[in-house]
Design a protein around this motif. Structure first.
Motif, mmCIF file in Angstrom:
data_model
loop_
_atom_site.group_PDB
_atom_site.id
_atom_site.type_symbol
_atom_site.label_atom_id
_atom_site.label_comp_id
_atom_site.label_asym_id
_atom_site.label_seq_id
_atom_site.Cartn_x
_atom_site.Cartn_y
_atom_site.Cartn_z
ATOM 1 N N LEU A 181 0.830 -1.210 0.000
ATOM 2 C CA LEU A 181 0.000 0.000 0.000
ATOM 3 C C LEU A 181 0.869 1.267 0.000
ATOM 4 N N PHE A 182 1.868 1.315 0.852
ATOM 5 C CA PHE A 182 2.785 2.463 0.870
ATOM 6 C C PHE A 182 3.495 2.582 -0.484
ATOM 7 N N CYS A 204 8.415 -1.262 6.987
ATOM 8 C CA CYS A 204 8.214 -1.641 5.587
ATOM 9 C C CYS A 204 9.468 -1.335 4.764
ATOM 10 N N LEU A 205 10.087 -0.190 5.012
ATOM 11 C CA LEU A 205 11.328 0.139 4.307
ATOM 12 C C LEU A 205 12.423 -0.881 4.636
ATOM 13 N N ASP A 206 12.507 -1.280 5.896
ATOM 14 C CA ASP A 206 13.490 -2.287 6.299
ATOM 15 C C ASP A 206 13.220 -3.615 5.591
ATOM 16 N N GLY A 241 7.180 1.551 -9.216
ATOM 17 C CA GLY A 241 8.549 2.020 -9.073
ATOM 18 C C GLY A 241 9.322 1.265 -8.007
ATOM 19 N N CYS A 242 10.183 1.957 -7.329
ATOM 20 C CA CYS A 242 11.030 1.408 -6.276
ATOM 21 C C CYS A 242 10.644 2.073 -4.961
ATOM 22 N N LEU A 243 10.378 1.308 -3.941
ATOM 23 C CA LEU A 243 9.944 1.873 -2.659
ATOM 24 C C LEU A 243 10.998 2.812 -2.077
#
Length: 191
Positions: free
Chosen positions: A19-20, A58-60, A102-104
């Motif tokens: 979702l993010f 989530c980024l981790d 894209g890329c998070l």
């Protein structure tokens, strides 16, 4: 007596990450997250504490998954040039297939400038790619695949920057020809 967690936390993080990834941090509301994760607000706050804390998690997770993918490409293809071409082509294809995603990490770098902790996570993710590429380039130089006058760390920084740029080009829908031309030129830095 404390209640036991009634949901799969990894699955919930993956759903939040998606979702993010698609909407961005600011455009994702707590209600959106609760619905996507199929949990209540009490469970959310008990497990994650806040929307920002979940985003950082989530980024981790994304960084860990991408690092594993990067390692896999270089393990499956022993020679540097084919491995690097495979990696860059896979990114190009992913962006052509779903340019809105894209890329998070790239998305976070452009969307979360006012979140110092997110910026730190982006920096860590980018440095991880740089470090991995530098190691692969050093090994390739030892095998004679890279000229001795080339600096593996400098090349790694260039390629890391190129990867981020190619992801932005994909998100901007620059098209196959644009990105393939750029990829062709980028690989010549190894000569």
């Amino acid at each position: 007596m404390a209640r036991t967690r009634e949901f799969d936390i990894d699955r919930a993080v993956d759903r939040a990450m998606d979702l993010f990834w698609r909407r961005g941090y600011a455009e994702t509301s707590l209600q959106d997250l609760l619905k996507a994760m199929a949990i209540g607000s009490g469970s959310f706050y008990a497990a994650f504490g806040s929307k920002e804390a979940l985003y950082l998690r989530c980024l981790d997770r994304y960084t860990t998954l991408q690092g594993g993918s990067l390692e896999k490409v270089f393990e499956e293809t022993a020679e540097l040039r084919p491995a690097l071409r495979s990696l860059l082509t896979s990114l190009l294809e992913a962006d052509l297939a779903d340019p809105a995603r894209g890329c998070l990490v790239v998305n976070a770098s452009t969307q979360c400038g006012d979140m110092p902790t997110a910026a730190e996570r982006v920096n860590t993710a980018v440095r991880q790619v740089e470090s991995f590429l530098a190691g692969a380039l050093e090994r390739a130089q030892t095998r004679g695949e890279l000229p001795p006058e080339k600096d593996p760390r400098e090349l790694a920084r260039f390629l890391t920057t190129f990867i981020q740029g190619i992801r932005v080009a994909g998100r901007a829908r620059m098209g196959r020809q644009f990105t393939e031309d750029a990829l062709h030129v980028a690989l010549r830095v190894l000569d």
